[in-house]
Write a protein that holds these residues in place. Sequence first.
Motif, PDB file in Angstrom:
ATOM      1  N   GLN A 227      18.875  14.456   5.446  1.00  0.00           N
ATOM      2  CA  GLN A 227      20.043  14.619   4.816  1.00  0.00           C
ATOM      3  C   GLN A 227      20.141  13.505   3.745  1.00  0.00           C
ATOM      4  N   LEU A 228      20.856  14.187   2.709  1.00  0.00           N
ATOM      5  CA  LEU A 228      20.811  13.585   1.358  1.00  0.00           C
ATOM      6  C   LEU A 228      21.578  12.095   1.376  1.00  0.00           C
ATOM      7  N   VAL A 229      22.290  11.971   2.277  1.00  0.00           N
ATOM      8  CA  VAL A 229      22.996  10.393   2.657  1.00  0.00           C
ATOM      9  C   VAL A 229      22.140   9.361   2.959  1.00  0.00           C
ATOM     10  N   ALA A 230      21.086  10.106   3.743  1.00  0.00           N
ATOM     11  CA  ALA A 230      20.068   9.188   4.391  1.00  0.00           C
ATOM     12  C   ALA A 230      18.800   8.903   3.576  1.00  0.00           C
ATOM     13  N   VAL A 231      18.501   9.567   2.243  1.00  0.00           N
ATOM     14  CA  VAL A 231      17.333   9.398   1.517  1.00  0.00           C
ATOM     15  C   VAL A 231      17.164   7.974   0.876  1.00  0.00           C
ATOM     16  N   GLN A 232      16.005   7.413   0.983  1.00  0.00           N
ATOM     17  CA  GLN A 232      15.716   5.909   0.556  1.00  0.00           C
ATOM     18  C   GLN A 232      14.600   5.978  -0.580  1.00  0.00           C
ATOM     19  N   GLY A 233      14.783   5.485  -1.521  1.00  0.00           N
ATOM     20  CA  GLY A 233      13.844   5.258  -2.597  1.00  0.00           C
ATOM     21  C   GLY A 233      12.774   4.460  -1.854  1.00  0.00           C
ATOM     22  N   LEU A 234      12.917   3.714  -1.158  1.00  0.00           N
ATOM     23  CA  LEU A 234      12.075   2.766  -0.332  1.00  0.00           C
ATOM     24  C   LEU A 234      10.989   3.657   0.072  1.00  0.00           C
ATOM     25  N   VAL A 235      11.206   4.760   0.581  1.00  0.00           N
ATOM     26  CA  VAL A 235      10.187   5.645   1.182  1.00  0.00           C
ATOM     27  C   VAL A 235       9.274   6.169   0.047  1.00  0.00           C
ATOM     28  N   ALA A 236       9.800   6.664  -0.993  1.00  0.00           N
ATOM     29  CA  ALA A 236       8.951   7.106  -2.273  1.00  0.00           C
ATOM     30  C   ALA A 236       7.987   6.019  -2.816  1.00  0.00           C
ATOM     31  N   LEU A 237       8.766   4.907  -2.794  1.00  0.00           N
ATOM     32  CA  LEU A 237       7.801   3.811  -3.247  1.00  0.00           C
ATOM     33  C   LEU A 237       6.805   3.499  -2.307  1.00  0.00           C
ATOM     34  N   ASN A 238       7.148   3.231  -1.096  1.00  0.00           N
ATOM     35  CA  ASN A 238       5.973   2.992  -0.325  1.00  0.00           C
ATOM     36  C   ASN A 238       4.982   3.947  -0.074  1.00  0.00           C
ATOM     37  N   SER A 239       5.233   5.085  -0.241  1.00  0.00           N
ATOM     38  CA  SER A 239       4.369   6.319  -0.108  1.00  0.00           C
ATOM     39  C   SER A 239       3.257   6.078  -1.224  1.00  0.00           C
ATOM     40  N   LEU A 240       3.923   5.844  -2.489  1.00  0.00           N
ATOM     41  CA  LEU A 240       3.176   5.398  -3.783  1.00  0.00           C
ATOM     42  C   LEU A 240       2.179   4.476  -3.525  1.00  0.00           C
ATOM     43  N   MET A 241       2.774   3.263  -2.879  1.00  0.00           N
ATOM     44  CA  MET A 241       1.878   2.092  -2.895  1.00  0.00           C
ATOM     45  C   MET A 241       0.811   2.271  -1.972  1.00  0.00           C
ATOM     46  N   ALA A 242       1.180   2.968  -0.940  1.00  0.00           N
ATOM     47  CA  ALA A 242       0.000   3.212   0.252  1.00  0.00           C
ATOM     48  C   ALA A 242      -1.159   4.171  -0.333  1.00  0.00           C
ATOM     49  N   ALA A 265      -6.988   8.299  -0.639  1.00  0.00           N
ATOM     50  CA  ALA A 265      -5.596   8.229  -1.029  1.00  0.00           C
ATOM     51  C   ALA A 265      -4.807   8.903   0.040  1.00  0.00           C
ATOM     52  N   LEU A 266      -5.500   9.993   0.745  1.00  0.00           N
ATOM     53  CA  LEU A 266      -4.715  10.659   1.975  1.00  0.00           C
ATOM     54  C   LEU A 266      -4.886   9.789   3.177  1.00  0.00           C
ATOM     55  N   ALA A 267      -5.787   8.924   3.503  1.00  0.00           N
ATOM     56  CA  ALA A 267      -5.744   8.101   4.433  1.00  0.00           C
ATOM     57  C   ALA A 267      -4.656   6.888   4.339  1.00  0.00           C
ATOM     58  N   GLY A 268      -4.465   6.583   2.927  1.00  0.00           N
ATOM     59  CA  GLY A 268      -3.225   5.790   3.080  1.00  0.00           C
ATOM     60  C   GLY A 268      -1.819   6.396   3.037  1.00  0.00           C
ATOM     61  N   LEU A 269      -1.716   7.657   2.804  1.00  0.00           N
ATOM     62  CA  LEU A 269      -0.492   8.422   2.981  1.00  0.00           C
ATOM     63  C   LEU A 269      -0.409   8.551   4.446  1.00  0.00           C
ATOM     64  N   VAL A 270      -1.545   9.112   5.125  1.00  0.00           N
ATOM     65  CA  VAL A 270      -1.392   9.204   6.677  1.00  0.00           C
ATOM     66  C   VAL A 270      -0.890   7.923   7.469  1.00  0.00           C
ATOM     67  N   ALA A 271      -1.351   6.667   7.001  1.00  0.00           N
ATOM     68  CA  ALA A 271      -1.057   5.540   7.621  1.00  0.00           C
ATOM     69  C   ALA A 271       0.308   5.031   7.374  1.00  0.00           C
ATOM     70  N   ILE A 272       1.176   5.510   6.173  1.00  0.00           N
ATOM     71  CA  ILE A 272       2.275   4.801   5.687  1.00  0.00           C
ATOM     72  C   ILE A 272       3.362   5.877   6.202  1.00  0.00           C
ATOM     73  N   CYS A 273       3.301   7.032   6.723  1.00  0.00           N
ATOM     74  CA  CYS A 273       4.384   7.919   7.381  1.00  0.00           C
ATOM     75  C   CYS A 273       5.130   7.379   8.500  1.00  0.00           C
ATOM     76  N   ALA A 274       4.676   6.327   9.344  1.00  0.00           N
ATOM     77  CA  ALA A 274       5.327   5.984  10.374  1.00  0.00           C
ATOM     78  C   ALA A 274       6.507   5.222   9.960  1.00  0.00           C
ATOM     79  N   GLY A 275       5.738   4.080   8.896  1.00  0.00           N
ATOM     80  CA  GLY A 275       7.001   3.141   8.609  1.00  0.00           C
ATOM     81  C   GLY A 275       7.401   2.830   7.054  1.00  0.00           C
ATOM     82  N   SER A 276       7.368   4.236   6.609  1.00  0.00           N
ATOM     83  CA  SER A 276       7.492   4.116   5.414  1.00  0.00           C
ATOM     84  C   SER A 276       9.003   3.890   5.099  1.00  0.00           C
ATOM     85  N   ASP A 277       9.870   3.892   6.044  1.00  0.00           N
ATOM     86  CA  ASP A 277      11.425   3.457   5.827  1.00  0.00           C
ATOM     87  C   ASP A 277      11.741   2.051   6.348  1.00  0.00           C
ATOM     88  N   VAL A 278      10.836   1.289   6.775  1.00  0.00           N
ATOM     89  CA  VAL A 278      11.145   0.027   7.072  1.00  0.00           C
ATOM     90  C   VAL A 278      10.055  -1.198   6.623  1.00  0.00           C
TER      91      VAL A 278
END
Length: 405
Positions: A227-242, A265-278
């Motif tokens: 949902q748009l109201v729940a979108v977090q820029g944190l998730v995008a930045l964390n995905s990039l960093m991972a 790069a893909l391994a980092g993205l796999v690992a960040i999926c679970a906690g990208s919002d926290v």
Amino acid sequence: MTATGATPPGGNVFFLLMGAILVFAMHGGFAFLELGTVRRRSQVNALVKILSDFGISTMVYFFVGYHIAYGISFFGDVKTLTAGNHGFEMVRFFFLLTFAAAVPAIISGGIAERARFYPQLLATAFLVGLVYPFYEGIVWNNHYGIQAWFASAFGAPFHDFAGSVVVHAMGGWMALMAVWLLGPRKGRYGKDGVVHAMPPSNIPFLALGSWILIIGWFGFNVMSAQQLVAVQGLVALNSLMALVGGMLAALAVGKGDPGFVHNGALAGLVAICAGSDVVQPMGALAIGAIAGIIFVYLFTFVQHRLRLDDVLGVWPMHGVCGVWGGLAVGIFGHRFLGGAGGVSFWSQLLGTSLGVLVALAGSGIVYGSIKYFIGIRLDPEAEYAGADLSLHHVSAYPEEDIERA
């Protein structure tokens, strides 16, 4: 996964549709990653197999799997299906289907070059229709009271925002069982113990597959808010960093090997999926870097020490890095490390372990039964000719075949 509201506006439909399209595009990434990694005689098979797996996944998830996971079906008339919410639940099905269909796309890379075509489609039907949604419903729809028990016993439920465990670890551990039952490619391991090299056929295609996956992954993670109201820029930045952490770590320990760089790069993205919002962005960088290192060393260990012919290294990447991502939430998600809090390491450990057990048991039953009753491996003559010619009757480079003739 964030639960949907009762009457989401049309903006949420468009938002989640864009996410579904991005994740759907990732399947092209899976195809080209496999195409570039396998030998030339199996490139057509990689393309046909992953698209066909998606088609079978759509059918079984529509008629069976989505109902198992969420108790929802789409058999009413159009007025009923679209009443009040602009058809949000239908586009949510499309979005979650692209996640479910990633499971056979992951498995495909592990069993490449020697699996029979139609038995693999049959395995896809059972895994996506029954096994995957069983665990998906536990984690993302609170089935059987397991999440409530975690919250009561450890102070927080199992947290997997975008599927490090639900999608990636499940797919990777299912693939491990399939790879073991299938056996290695002919000529991969010599009787004298030597591991014979079977290098990637096309590094540019491998890299293209990685890039497509990386781009689509931002839909995979960010749009998991649903949902748009729940979108977090944190998730995008964390995905990039991972992804950067995983890539740079794999670049360093893999000594510049292009396969390790692009898969890191893909391994980092796999690992960040679970906690990208926290997790905090520095935590995401660390999670990704550790995943990149895990992939490089474990890929080599699996191929040379365990002698499991996991062609794309899907168990190290998706299986093990997915497990690491699930556990990492219980470490880096805590407030003393800058995280959002509200997580429990014990919930993460038990929830992740449950996913691994379901994946191994489900895959063992499905692939074991198919191997016993039907057979899952190409016969020696067909394997020698290559999956392209023996299964699809065309090579990726027919003009070269004509010239040689």
